[in-house]
Scaffold this motif. Structure first.
Motif, short mmCIF file in Angstrom:
data_model
loop_
_atom_site.label_atom_id
_atom_site.label_comp_id
_atom_site.label_asym_id
_atom_site.label_seq_id
_atom_site.Cartn_x
_atom_site.Cartn_y
_atom_site.Cartn_z
N ARG A 71 28.47 34.15 47.74
CA ARG A 71 27.41 33.88 48.70
C ARG A 71 26.08 34.05 47.99
O ARG A 71 26.00 34.70 46.96
N LEU A 72 25.02 33.48 48.55
CA LEU A 72 23.67 33.68 48.03
C LEU A 72 22.86 34.49 49.04
O LEU A 72 22.79 34.12 50.21
N ALA A 73 22.28 35.59 48.58
CA ALA A 73 21.46 36.44 49.45
C ALA A 73 20.03 36.45 48.93
O ALA A 73 19.79 36.44 47.72
N ARG A 74 19.08 36.48 49.85
CA ARG A 74 17.67 36.54 49.46
C ARG A 74 17.34 37.91 48.87
O ARG A 74 17.73 38.94 49.41
N LYS A 75 16.62 37.88 47.75
CA LYS A 75 16.23 39.14 47.09
C LYS A 75 14.97 39.70 47.73
O LYS A 75 14.05 38.95 48.10
N LEU A 76 14.92 41.01 47.86
CA LEU A 76 13.72 41.67 48.36
C LEU A 76 12.57 41.49 47.37
O LEU A 76 12.77 41.55 46.16
N CYS A 77 11.39 41.31 47.90
CA CYS A 77 10.20 41.18 47.06
C CYS A 77 9.91 42.54 46.41
O CYS A 77 9.80 43.56 47.10
N VAL A 78 9.79 42.56 45.09
CA VAL A 78 9.56 43.83 44.39
C VAL A 78 8.16 44.37 44.64
O VAL A 78 7.90 45.55 44.42
N HIS A 79 7.26 43.53 45.14
CA HIS A 79 5.88 43.96 45.34
C HIS A 79 5.66 44.68 46.68
O HIS A 79 4.74 45.48 46.80
N PHE A 92 29.46 38.29 44.73
CA PHE A 92 30.70 37.69 44.25
C PHE A 92 31.93 38.53 44.56
O PHE A 92 31.86 39.76 44.63
N GLN A 93 33.04 37.84 44.74
CA GLN A 93 34.37 38.43 44.71
C GLN A 93 35.14 37.68 43.62
O GLN A 93 35.43 36.49 43.77
N VAL A 94 35.43 38.36 42.52
CA VAL A 94 36.07 37.71 41.38
C VAL A 94 37.49 38.26 41.26
O VAL A 94 37.70 39.43 40.95
N MET A 95 38.47 37.40 41.54
CA MET A 95 39.87 37.84 41.59
C MET A 95 40.70 37.10 40.54
O MET A 95 40.88 35.89 40.60
N LYS A 96 41.18 37.86 39.55
CA LYS A 96 42.11 37.28 38.58
C LYS A 96 43.50 37.20 39.21
O LYS A 96 43.89 38.07 39.99
N VAL A 97 44.23 36.15 38.89
CA VAL A 97 45.59 36.01 39.41
C VAL A 97 46.53 36.79 38.48
O VAL A 97 46.95 36.29 37.44
N SER A 98 46.79 38.03 38.88
CA SER A 98 47.62 38.92 38.07
C SER A 98 49.11 38.59 38.27
O SER A 98 49.48 37.77 39.11
N ASP A 99 49.96 39.29 37.52
CA ASP A 99 51.41 39.09 37.67
C ASP A 99 51.86 39.43 39.08
O ASP A 99 52.71 38.74 39.66
N GLU A 100 51.30 40.50 39.64
CA GLU A 100 51.71 40.93 40.98
C GLU A 100 51.25 39.93 42.05
O GLU A 100 51.98 39.63 42.99
N ILE A 101 50.04 39.41 41.89
CA ILE A 101 49.55 38.40 42.83
C ILE A 101 50.38 37.12 42.69
O ILE A 101 50.71 36.47 43.70
N SER A 102 50.74 36.75 41.47
CA SER A 102 51.61 35.58 41.26
C SER A 102 52.95 35.77 41.97
O SER A 102 53.49 34.83 42.59
N ARG A 103 53.50 36.99 41.90
CA ARG A 103 54.77 37.27 42.58
C ARG A 103 54.63 37.09 44.09
O ARG A 103 55.49 36.49 44.75
N LEU A 104 53.52 37.57 44.65
CA LEU A 104 53.28 37.41 46.09
C LEU A 104 53.17 35.93 46.47
O LEU A 104 53.65 35.51 47.53
N ILE A 105 52.51 35.14 45.62
CA ILE A 105 52.38 33.70 45.90
C ILE A 105 53.76 33.06 45.94
O ILE A 105 54.08 32.28 46.85
N LEU A 106 54.60 33.39 44.96
CA LEU A 106 55.95 32.81 44.90
C LEU A 106 56.80 33.22 46.10
O LEU A 106 57.67 32.47 46.55
N GLU A 107 56.52 34.41 46.64
CA GLU A 107 57.27 34.89 47.81
C GLU A 107 56.68 34.38 49.12
O GLU A 107 57.17 34.72 50.20
N GLY A 108 55.59 33.57 49.04
CA GLY A 108 54.97 33.03 50.25
C GLY A 108 54.09 34.01 50.97
O GLY A 108 53.91 33.94 52.19
#
Length: 574
Positions: A460-468, A516-532
């Motif tokens: 997502r993009l959020a507006r930054k607070l003005c530093v001044h 950001f949410q940065v999610m690597k597809v790990s071995d365990e996540i791959s297993r969950l995908i294969l199991e539906g």
């Protein structure tokens, strides 16, 4: 010494710093490997990480290689021949053109042994290149100041000069741009000046869109700044038709056709090195045609990965994924969340002479030299799927697909990722785990998802607070708990800021930053995908693996004083 370090061939400067006992060999090899992995110049990495002082590096390099040392503080920036070298090359190689003498170009560099920089600039300019040694921190500041001053000066001159002479050209669209006889007065000087002034003001304000809107008893013009619309002008209603016709002629549309939407483009030349494109769309409304201009500024894709807003571990995961030889990287989020800029930031890092990069988009918003870019055109059968098939016959290394919208595109992209290509694309989902289930719902086989997807990034993009003008808020403990802060964070002296508003910002905000949410597809996540597994199960596993969701990432930026709680709630509300 690690296996990776053993493969490294350090530059002459790096070896010289070891010989001068300014840095140990293990430290140098580690720093050199890290700089290479981040796609960053070695000297810049040393200075940013405070491993060495830029002055000491410059003096040592001058003695070691016999290159003259120049103090950039004594330089008159107005005399620099910036027009000789493309801005992309200046930023990429950290090399600033200082002086042209005959067929020789003198470049300010902090690493005189960077032969690749000198050679590429020599090839692009046709001039022989000589290195002049300068301090890294001064070089970095001077490059930004010189480039920004050039663009700012140009815009300021346009605002005060005769706006009728602004260099504007139509895009390359296929429309005939037919002109109605009754609209001959659309080129009269006041209308030309007014439209040109609006375009220049929008660029100066950093707007992303301009809205021209007719109503029954009024007409208004709005800019979208930092994701929010604000009214900037309300011209007389009797000028509506002339303003509309002028914009349609500039973008090569048929001004006699007022019943159907039309698309066009405008190109505005700000300086010898910088053009701004506008994507133009008309929409027939009850009281006339509404026109929206999307401002397409290629420099927005050259902000550098450090400016996007990644947490350290998120940046490392993203950089690690884009350096893989094959696989799929997906970026997800709503329209206007900065997905295109994130993808092009990655492409700019990867854009090297020995890499073949092809993209297909709807439409191409950011034009980058060295990347083969294709505009989607369904009328002629040039769809995402058709383009992908063509790319695979063009010997690609990296493919970027603007959006995966259907099963056919998804399957071709997955197969490309499985057969030795790096594929980048986007999807419209709320978070990273939902992206995996969305692909499965499209009909992509779970095995193909698990074996091809490397990383998913929601943003997502959020507006930054003005530093001044930002102010410190005093919130009750219970209110902070409800927002998601822990007791430990509150007890540690949590500081939360809110917007005020001053002459340096817009209602307390200036600029935007990514969450950001940065999610690597790990071995365990791959297993969950294969199991539906469903999105909730995938999200739980990602949480167990230490992946921060969008809300948690946003709360970190609130703690750092970068954004307000109000803004975080606006962009992360479900």
């Amino acid at each position: 010494m690690s296996t990776d370090q053993a493969k490294i061939k350090p530059s002459g400067l790096a070896l010289g710093l070891v010989r001068d006992h300014l840095i140990s060999e293990p430290q140098m090899l580690t720093a050199y490997a890290e700089a290479a992995r981040q796609g960053k110049p070695f000297v810049r990495h040393l200075v940013e990480q405070k491993l060495l002082d830029s002055r000491h590096i410059a003096i040592a390099a001058s003695h070691e290689f016999g290159v003259p040392l120049l103090d950039l503080a004594a330089l008159d920036l107005s005399t620099l021949p910036l027009n000789l070298v493309d801005e992309r090359l200046i930023r990429k190689h950290h090399a600033l053109p200082l002086l042209r003498r005959g067929n020789r170009l003198f470049l300010a560099v902090s690493d005189p042994t960077n032969d690749q920089a000198l050679e590429e600039i020599r090839f692009n300019t046709g001039l022989a290149t000589d290195a002049i040694l300068v301090e890294e921190d001064k070089l970095n500041a001077t490059i930004e100041t010189a480039i920004n001053a050039q663009d700012t000066t140009t815009i300021s001159e346009f605002a005060d000069a005769d706006l009728e002479k602004l260099d504007i050209a139509a895009g390359d669209d296929d429309d005939d741009g037919q002109r109605a006889e009754s609209d001959a007065n659309i080129d009269e000087a006041p209308i030309v000046r007014y439209i040109n002034k609006i375009l220049v003001d929008a660029i100066s304000a950093g707007a992303s869109d301009i809205h021209f809107e007719p109503y029954e008893k009024s007409y208004r013009i709005r800019f979208r700044q930092d994701g929010m619309l604000r009214e900037v002008a309300s011209p007389p209603l009797n000028l509506a038709n002339r303003l509309t016709s002028r914009l349609k002629v500039m973008s090569r549309m048929n001004i006699a056709e007022r019943r159907v939407p039309q698309d066009g483009r405008i190109k505005l030349k700000l300086s010898r090195n910088r053009d701004i494109d506008f994507r133009v769309n008309t929409l027939p409304t009850v009281y006339g045609e509404k026109i929206v201009l999307r401002i397409l500024d290629s420099s927005s894709a050259q902000v550098g990965i450090e400016a996007l807003g990644f947490e350290v571990e998120q940046r490392e995961a993203f950089l690690g994924a884009i350096k893989k030889p094959y696989g799929m990287i997906l970026v997800t989020g709503p329209t206007g969340s900065g997905k295109t800029v994130s993808l092009y930031t990655a492409l700019n890092i990867l854009n090297q002479p020995d890499i073949n990069i092809s993209t297909v988009e709807d439409p191409v918003e950011i034009q980058v030299p060295g990347i083969n870019q294709v505009n989607l055109n369904p009328k002629t059968g040039l769809t995402f799927a058709a383009s992908l098939r063509a790319f695979l016959r063009q010997d690609p290394d990296i493919i970027m697909v603007g959006e995966i919208r259907d099963l056919e595109t998804a399957e071709i992209a997955v197969k490309a990722a499985q057969t030795g290509h790096l594929v980048l694309s986007t999807l419209h989902t709320n978070d990273a785990p939902q992206t995996l289930t969305r692909l499965a719902n499209m009909g992509v086989a779970p095995f193909n998802i698990a074996s091809s997807v490397l990383l998913i990034m929601a943003q997502r993009l959020a507006r930054k607070l003005c530093v001044h003008c930002k102010k410190l808020l005093d919130l009750p403990r219970e209110a902070m708990r409800e927002e998601g802060f822990t007791d430990a964070e509150i007890d540690a002296g949590l500081t939360i800021y809110g917007p005020v508003g001053c002459d340096q910002c817009t209602k307390g905000y200036r600029g935007r930053i990514g969450i950001f949410q940065v999610m690597k597809v790990s071995d365990e996540i791959s297993r969950l995908i294969l199991e539906g597994g469903n999105a909730m199960q995938l999200a739980d596993q990602a949480r167990r693996e230490g992946v921060s969701d969008l809300r948690q990432s946003g709360l970190r930026k609130v703690k750092a004083g970068l954004i307000s709680l109000e803004e975080l709630n606006r962009v992360t509300k479900e």
